[in-house]
Scaffold this motif. Structure first.
Motif, PDB file in Angstrom:
ATOM      1  N   LEU A 145      -3.289   4.230   2.066  1.00  0.00           N
ATOM      2  CA  LEU A 145      -3.253   5.685   1.950  1.00  0.00           C
ATOM      3  C   LEU A 145      -3.261   6.146   0.489  1.00  0.00           C
ATOM      4  CD1 LEU A 145      -2.950   8.308   3.634  1.00  0.00           C
ATOM      5  CD2 LEU A 145      -0.487   8.043   3.399  1.00  0.00           C
ATOM      6  N   ALA A 146      -2.467   5.493  -0.352  1.00  0.00           N
ATOM      7  CA  ALA A 146      -2.338   5.895  -1.760  1.00  0.00           C
ATOM      8  C   ALA A 146      -3.321   5.158  -2.666  1.00  0.00           C
ATOM      9  CB  ALA A 146      -0.917   5.639  -2.239  1.00  0.00           C
ATOM     10  N   ARG A 147      -4.062   4.206  -2.098  1.00  0.00           N
ATOM     11  CA  ARG A 147      -4.996   3.382  -2.879  1.00  0.00           C
ATOM     12  C   ARG A 147      -4.296   2.738  -4.060  1.00  0.00           C
ATOM     13  NH1 ARG A 147     -10.600   5.201  -1.466  1.00  0.00           N
ATOM     14  NH2 ARG A 147     -10.256   6.922  -0.057  1.00  0.00           N
ATOM     15  N   PRO A 181       4.023  14.578  -2.276  1.00  0.00           N
ATOM     16  CA  PRO A 181       3.091  14.845  -3.367  1.00  0.00           C
ATOM     17  C   PRO A 181       3.736  14.757  -4.752  1.00  0.00           C
ATOM     18  CG  PRO A 181       3.004  16.601  -1.726  1.00  0.00           C
ATOM     19  CD  PRO A 181       4.121  15.683  -1.341  1.00  0.00           C
ATOM     20  N   ALA A 182       5.050  14.924  -4.828  1.00  0.00           N
ATOM     21  CA  ALA A 182       5.745  14.855  -6.119  1.00  0.00           C
ATOM     22  C   ALA A 182       6.109  13.417  -6.505  1.00  0.00           C
ATOM     23  CB  ALA A 182       7.015  15.695  -6.064  1.00  0.00           C
ATOM     24  N   ALA A 183       5.730  12.448  -5.689  1.00  0.00           N
ATOM     25  CA  ALA A 183       6.088  11.050  -5.939  1.00  0.00           C
ATOM     26  C   ALA A 183       5.399  10.531  -7.189  1.00  0.00           C
ATOM     27  CB  ALA A 183       5.709  10.192  -4.746  1.00  0.00           C
ATOM     28  N   GLN A 184       6.199   9.909  -8.061  1.00  0.00           N
ATOM     29  CA  GLN A 184       5.672   9.283  -9.269  1.00  0.00           C
ATOM     30  C   GLN A 184       6.415   7.982  -9.486  1.00  0.00           C
ATOM     31  OE1 GLN A 184       5.994  11.942 -12.570  1.00  0.00           O
ATOM     32  NE2 GLN A 184       4.165  13.053 -11.994  1.00  0.00           N
ATOM     33  N   LEU A 185       5.646   6.934  -9.720  1.00  0.00           N
ATOM     34  CA  LEU A 185       6.269   5.643  -9.993  1.00  0.00           C
ATOM     35  C   LEU A 185       6.666   5.566 -11.461  1.00  0.00           C
ATOM     36  CD1 LEU A 185       3.946   3.210  -8.027  1.00  0.00           C
ATOM     37  CD2 LEU A 185       6.131   4.166  -7.328  1.00  0.00           C
ATOM     38  N   SER A 201       7.449   9.222   4.430  1.00  0.00           N
ATOM     39  CA  SER A 201       8.022   9.577   5.728  1.00  0.00           C
ATOM     40  C   SER A 201       7.043   9.226   6.841  1.00  0.00           C
ATOM     41  CB  SER A 201       8.376  11.067   5.789  1.00  0.00           C
ATOM     42  OG  SER A 201       7.236  11.855   5.570  1.00  0.00           O
ATOM     43  N   VAL A 202       7.611   8.823   7.963  1.00  0.00           N
ATOM     44  CA  VAL A 202       6.836   8.485   9.160  1.00  0.00           C
ATOM     45  C   VAL A 202       7.255   9.473  10.242  1.00  0.00           C
ATOM     46  CG1 VAL A 202       6.359   6.721  10.889  1.00  0.00           C
ATOM     47  CG2 VAL A 202       6.737   6.046   8.511  1.00  0.00           C
ATOM     48  N   ASN A 203       6.280  10.259  10.695  1.00  0.00           N
ATOM     49  CA  ASN A 203       6.551  11.328  11.673  1.00  0.00           C
ATOM     50  C   ASN A 203       7.680  12.243  11.205  1.00  0.00           C
ATOM     51  OD1 ASN A 203       4.518  10.540  13.367  1.00  0.00           O
ATOM     52  ND2 ASN A 203       5.836   9.397  14.747  1.00  0.00           N
TER      53      ASN A 203
END
Length: 82
Positions: free
Chosen positions: A14-16, A54-58, A32-34
């Motif tokens: 999904l995130a490639r 969408p705010a996820a950053q590693l 999150s799942v469902n």
């Protein structure tokens, strides 16, 4: 019905990104799942809705240097010539 796959593989697709990076997203609470946050990369998913915040950053992992003192006469693996 499709076979279940690990959440980490699904997020990587999904995130490639790599599966290691996908596991960081999952363990960070960004996936999150469902609609329910899952923090187990091995969680099986089939047709559920998987979303990444969408705010996820590693965060970059800082490199570490490890020094080891090996006293004279201490054999660490291979016998030393001598």
């Amino acid at each position: 019905m499709s076979d279940p796959v690990r959440l980490a593989k699904c997020v990587a697709d999904l995130a490639r990104c790599s599966r290691i990076e996908a596991e960081q997203y999952i363990k960070g609470g960004w996936v999150s799942v469902n609609g329910r946050v899952i923090e187990d990369p091995a969680h099986p998913v089939t047709t559920e809705s998987v979303t990444i915040d969408p705010a996820a950053q590693l965060e970059a992992v800082e490199p570490a240097t490890i020094l080891l003192h090996k006293p004279v006469g201490y054999v660490s693996g291979q016998p030393e010539p001598g």
